[in-house]
Scaffold this active site. Structure first.
Site, PDB file in Angstrom:
ATOM      1  N   VAL A  75       0.832  -1.199   0.000  1.00 45.84           N
ATOM      2  CA  VAL A  75       0.000   0.000   0.000  1.00 45.84           C
ATOM      3  C   VAL A  75       0.871   1.255   0.000  1.00 45.84           C
ATOM      4  CG1 VAL A  75      -1.449   1.314   1.609  1.00 45.84           C
ATOM      5  CG2 VAL A  75      -2.066  -1.020   1.037  1.00 45.84           C
ATOM      6  N   GLU A  76       0.453   2.266  -0.748  1.00 43.27           N
ATOM      7  CA  GLU A  76       1.228   3.518  -0.756  1.00 43.27           C
ATOM      8  C   GLU A  76       0.590   4.608   0.081  1.00 43.27           C
ATOM      9  OE1 GLU A  76       3.090   4.720  -4.401  1.00 43.27           O
ATOM     10  OE2 GLU A  76       2.780   2.733  -5.268  1.00 43.27           O
TER      11      GLU A  76
END
Ligand code: PLP
Ligand code: CA
Length: 302
Positions: free
Chosen positions: A21-22
């Protein structure tokens, strides 16, 4: 559409989730804080995520404060957050008017609190009502016709702890007498668990009151509506599949995350219990679930 069962967050999958996830989107009440009290371990967890270069965004349905007021609240709890990382439903209401080219010549009648008034003003709109009308009165059995401003082109309804019959009459006149008047709801949360002692009515009841008298359906801008996602996406160069929405409510946070294609993590530090999640009548299932946000820190060994 997710097909698999929700997974308990574990030392096996927490690191993979973080790595994949960013951006983490956090609901606030029940995740970051409960009322005025920070949830244990939040500060260290947010620091860990920031140190890994994750973008952090805070999405709250509580319209009582503006983004500026929320930034102060975060700061007072020991979390440094910039205003543009905060997406409150008060801000969403103002942005809805903005993106729909609502004319600044028209006015906005507010059943709500200071947060909505401030966001409207910052966006260049004139808000009427809100805290100013807290002490005004109207009565259906006395002949007390009230004057309403005919240039009102939108009514915004959010949590209002000083809602009264005058405000309801004003909002009703604006909507019923002007077919073009917008009716915007910041959120429709039924109840809140803002203190430990008992639950209290949320903005859902104020919105329902105006919906009842105006016989109109509101435009919802808070969670689970996906309206705020358009703003969030402008902040990022990647898509929703690189985001994880962390929340305590199935019908707002998890639904919002799912309908926008984010990964979802349900925490039990707020209103939802493990048995609510497993209840056969519940059809909203997160990708992951865990006790509280700081499990991300502990389980990933970061
Ligand atoms: N609405 C009101 C009036 C609240 O006080 C709260 C939480 O305190 C909420 C909604 C839900 O906020 P959140 O989306 O941060 O859980
Ligand atoms: Ca919440």
């Amino acid at each position: 559409e997710r097909t698999s069962e929700p997974q308990l967050l574990s030392s096996g999958n927490a690191r993979d989730l973080i790595d994949s996830v960013e951006a983490f989107l956090f609901d606030c009440d029940g995740v970051i804080w409960k009322g005025e009290k920070l949830v244990d371990g939040v500060v260290d967890t947010l620091e860990m995520l920031r140190s890994k270069g994750k973008k952090l965004v805070f999405v709250t349905n509580n319209s009582s404060k503006s983004r500026r007021q929320y930034a102060k609240k975060f700061y007072s709890l020991g979390i440094s957050v910039s205003e543009d990382e905060i997406f409150s439903s008060s801000f969403a209401a103002a942005m809805f008017l903005k993106v729909n080219n609502f004319s600044p010549e028209k006015k906005v009648y507010v059943i709500g609190e200071a947060g909505i008034m401030e966001e409207l003003q910052l966006a260049g709109f004139t808000g009427l009502g809100g805290p100013e009308d807290a002490k005004k009165t109207a009565d259906l059995y006395l002949d007390c016709a009230i004057e309403h401003d005919k240039s009102v082109g939108a009514v915004v309804v959010g949590i209002d702890r000083h809602i009264n019959y005058y405000k309801l009459q004003y909002a009703t006149l604006c909507i019923r007498e002007n077919p073009g008047c917008l009716f915007i709801a910041t959120n429709r949360d039924a109840v809140g668990h803002f203190t430990e002692s008992q639950e209290t009515p949320g903005a859902g009841c104020m919105v329902a009151a105006v919906g009842g008298s105006s016989e109109k359906e509101p435009i919802l801008v808070g969670k689970p509506s996906t309206f705020m996602m358009d703003f969030l996406l402008k902040k990022f160069e990647f898509g929703c599949s690189k985001m994880c929405m962390v929340g305590d409510r199935l019908d707002t946070d998890i639904l919002f995350g799912q309908s926008t294609g984010c990964k979802t993590l349900l925490v039990f530090s707020g209103v939802t219990t493990q048995s609510n999640l497993q209840d056969p009548s519940n059809h909203i299932q997160p990708d992951y679930y865990t006790g509280k946000v700081s499990d991300l820190l502990e389980l990933s060994g970061s």
